[in-house]
Design a protein around this motif. Structure first.
Motif, PDB file in Angstrom:
ATOM      1  N   ASP A 185       0.632  -1.295  -0.044  1.00 21.56           N
ATOM      2  CA  ASP A 185       0.063  -0.050  -0.051  1.00 21.56           C
ATOM      3  C   ASP A 185       0.904   1.250   0.006  1.00 21.56           C
ATOM      4  N   GLY A 186       2.166   1.084   0.031  1.00 25.26           N
ATOM      5  CA  GLY A 186       3.076   2.285   0.036  1.00 25.26           C
ATOM      6  C   GLY A 186       2.988   2.944   1.252  1.00 25.26           C
ATOM      7  N   GLN A 187       2.482   2.710   2.236  1.00 25.14           N
ATOM      8  CA  GLN A 187       2.564   3.340   3.608  1.00 25.14           C
ATOM      9  C   GLN A 187       3.978   3.325   4.221  1.00 25.14           C
ATOM     10  N   PRO A 188       4.307   4.594   4.591  1.00 28.41           N
ATOM     11  CA  PRO A 188       5.665   4.249   5.496  1.00 28.41           C
ATOM     12  C   PRO A 188       5.567   3.635   6.730  1.00 28.41           C
ATOM     13  N   TYR A 189       6.895   3.077   6.898  1.00 27.48           N
ATOM     14  CA  TYR A 189       7.038   2.262   8.172  1.00 27.48           C
ATOM     15  C   TYR A 189       7.562   3.303   9.122  1.00 27.48           C
ATOM     16  N   ALA A 190       6.994   3.365  10.481  1.00 30.20           N
ATOM     17  CA  ALA A 190       7.165   4.657  11.346  1.00 30.20           C
ATOM     18  C   ALA A 190       8.690   4.493  11.900  1.00 30.20           C
ATOM     19  N   GLN A 191       9.406   3.502  11.894  1.00 28.38           N
ATOM     20  CA  GLN A 191      10.525   3.750  12.931  1.00 28.38           C
ATOM     21  C   GLN A 191      11.804   3.053  11.971  1.00 28.38           C
ATOM     22  N   PRO A 192      12.400   3.819  11.013  1.00 28.60           N
ATOM     23  CA  PRO A 192      13.516   3.211  10.426  1.00 28.60           C
ATOM     24  C   PRO A 192      14.757   3.311  11.270  1.00 28.60           C
ATOM     25  N   ARG A 193      15.586   2.233  11.158  1.00 28.10           N
ATOM     26  CA  ARG A 193      16.627   2.090  12.164  1.00 28.10           C
ATOM     27  C   ARG A 193      17.688   1.426  11.296  1.00 28.10           C
ATOM     28  N   SER A 194      18.792   1.426  11.888  1.00 29.76           N
ATOM     29  CA  SER A 194      20.143   0.821  11.263  1.00 29.76           C
ATOM     30  C   SER A 194      19.633  -1.021  11.520  1.00 29.76           C
ATOM     31  N   VAL A 195      20.246  -1.542  10.410  1.00 33.89           N
ATOM     32  CA  VAL A 195      20.240  -3.090  10.443  1.00 33.89           C
ATOM     33  C   VAL A 195      21.483  -3.546  10.236  1.00 33.89           C
ATOM     34  N   THR A 196      22.030  -4.534  10.910  1.00 34.78           N
ATOM     35  CA  THR A 196      23.355  -5.117  10.839  1.00 34.78           C
ATOM     36  C   THR A 196      23.510  -6.599  10.300  1.00 34.78           C
ATOM     37  N   PHE A 197      23.987  -6.701   9.244  1.00 35.79           N
ATOM     38  CA  PHE A 197      24.507  -8.099   8.769  1.00 35.79           C
ATOM     39  C   PHE A 197      25.854  -8.489   9.036  1.00 35.79           C
ATOM     40  N   SER A 198      26.040  -9.755   9.362  1.00 41.52           N
ATOM     41  CA  SER A 198      27.268 -10.340   9.718  1.00 41.52           C
ATOM     42  C   SER A 198      27.662 -11.343   8.513  1.00 41.52           C
ATOM     43  N   ALA A 199      28.994 -10.869   8.091  1.00 40.56           N
ATOM     44  CA  ALA A 199      29.327 -11.620   6.713  1.00 40.56           C
ATOM     45  C   ALA A 199      30.301 -13.017   7.129  1.00 40.56           C
ATOM     46  N   THR A 200      29.830 -14.229   6.600  1.00 43.63           N
ATOM     47  CA  THR A 200      30.332 -15.215   6.857  1.00 43.63           C
ATOM     48  C   THR A 200      30.349 -16.154   5.615  1.00 43.63           C
ATOM     49  N   GLN A 201      31.328 -17.313   5.799  1.00 40.89           N
ATOM     50  CA  GLN A 201      31.655 -18.069   4.711  1.00 40.89           C
ATOM     51  C   GLN A 201      32.041 -19.438   5.333  1.00 40.89           C
ATOM     52  N   TRP A 202      31.505 -20.527   4.660  1.00 43.13           N
ATOM     53  CA  TRP A 202      31.889 -21.688   5.082  1.00 43.13           C
ATOM     54  C   TRP A 202      33.199 -22.153   4.410  1.00 43.13           C
ATOM     55  N   VAL A 203      34.208 -22.506   5.298  1.00 38.21           N
ATOM     56  CA  VAL A 203      35.430 -23.030   4.811  1.00 38.21           C
ATOM     57  C   VAL A 203      35.774 -24.232   5.169  1.00 38.21           C
ATOM     58  N   SER A 204      36.383 -25.141   4.185  1.00 31.53           N
ATOM     59  CA  SER A 204      36.620 -26.690   4.408  1.00 31.53           C
ATOM     60  C   SER A 204      37.945 -26.723   4.352  1.00 31.53           C
ATOM     61  N   ASP A 205      38.380 -28.035   4.739  1.00 26.53           N
ATOM     62  CA  ASP A 205      39.829 -28.590   4.801  1.00 26.53           C
ATOM     63  C   ASP A 205      39.772 -30.026   4.517  1.00 26.53           C
ATOM     64  N   PRO A 206      40.002 -30.403   3.064  1.00 27.46           N
ATOM     65  CA  PRO A 206      40.674 -29.752   2.142  1.00 27.46           C
ATOM     66  C   PRO A 206      39.713 -28.684   1.519  1.00 27.46           C
ATOM     67  N   PRO A 207      40.038 -27.539   0.902  1.00 33.41           N
ATOM     68  CA  PRO A 207      39.407 -26.582   0.272  1.00 33.41           C
ATOM     69  C   PRO A 207      38.212 -27.067  -0.630  1.00 33.41           C
ATOM     70  N   ASP A 208      37.022 -26.355  -0.738  1.00 37.61           N
ATOM     71  CA  ASP A 208      35.981 -26.566  -1.625  1.00 37.61           C
ATOM     72  C   ASP A 208      36.330 -26.204  -2.848  1.00 37.61           C
ATOM     73  N   ASP A 209      35.887 -26.750  -4.001  1.00 39.83           N
ATOM     74  CA  ASP A 209      35.891 -26.460  -5.252  1.00 39.83           C
ATOM     75  C   ASP A 209      34.919 -26.595  -6.132  1.00 39.83           C
ATOM     76  N   PRO A 210      33.986 -25.451  -6.222  1.00 39.58           N
ATOM     77  CA  PRO A 210      34.548 -24.226  -6.031  1.00 39.58           C
ATOM     78  C   PRO A 210      34.161 -23.864  -4.797  1.00 39.58           C
ATOM     79  N   VAL A 211      34.753 -22.732  -4.366  1.00 39.49           N
ATOM     80  CA  VAL A 211      34.597 -22.082  -2.801  1.00 39.49           C
ATOM     81  C   VAL A 211      33.243 -21.852  -2.556  1.00 39.49           C
ATOM     82  N   LYS A 212      32.767 -22.172  -1.325  1.00 38.30           N
ATOM     83  CA  LYS A 212      31.442 -21.693  -0.934  1.00 38.30           C
ATOM     84  C   LYS A 212      31.272 -20.219  -1.233  1.00 38.30           C
ATOM     85  N   PRO A 213      30.026 -19.641  -1.319  1.00 37.25           N
ATOM     86  CA  PRO A 213      29.660 -18.428  -1.346  1.00 37.25           C
ATOM     87  C   PRO A 213      29.856 -17.680   0.128  1.00 37.25           C
TER      88      PRO A 213
END
Length: 143
Positions: free
Chosen positions: A102-130
């Protein structure tokens, strides 16, 4: 005996070991289009430090359980992005949130925090996980 084996077990040669690790972000990594795996939300991060997002679930901005749909949302958002001092955190400073239906504004904009991670394997994955950007039950990868 099983407990002792579990505590001292290490992978034998030729076996695979995987763990999720934090990834230090750079502008080059962030810039692009990212899509949520659960929500389907699409975030477009521009090189000038701005972003636009569509299909953003309500749980991104409040303490409700993660869900798709509901009486309000999904949202269309815009604002700016920055890499936090703790380099694996991506902070979105939201300046506009509108309900897509409906295009209505949401009342309380705020900061949002994402955490960057990646699956790492030994031996390394081929192709590397995103690399993933995670927030609660949703995670996104670059499109």
């Amino acid at each position: 005996m099983m407990l002792g084996a579990a505590c001292f077990w290490s992978p034998s040669p030729g076996s695979r070991y995987s763990e999720q690790q934090h990834v230090d972000l750079t502008d080059d990594i962030v810039v692009g289009v990212w899509v949520g795996h659960v929500s389907g939300a699409t975030y477009t991060f521009a090189a000038d430090g701005t972003f636009e997002a569509v299909g953003v679930p309500t749980a991104t901005f409040d303490d409700t359980p993660f869900r798709i749909g509901g009486p309000i949302g999904p949202y269309r958002c815009q604002g700016s992005w920055r890499i936090a001092q703790d380099r694996h955190l991506l902070v979105l400073d939201v300046t506009s949130i509108r309900d897509e239906r409906d295009g209505q504004p949401y009342a309380q904009p705020r900061s949002v925090t994402f955490s960057a991670t990646q699956w790492v394997s030994d031996p390394p994955d081929d192709p590397v996980k995103p690399l993933t950007l995670e927030l609660g039950a949703d995670r996104m990868t670059e499109k």
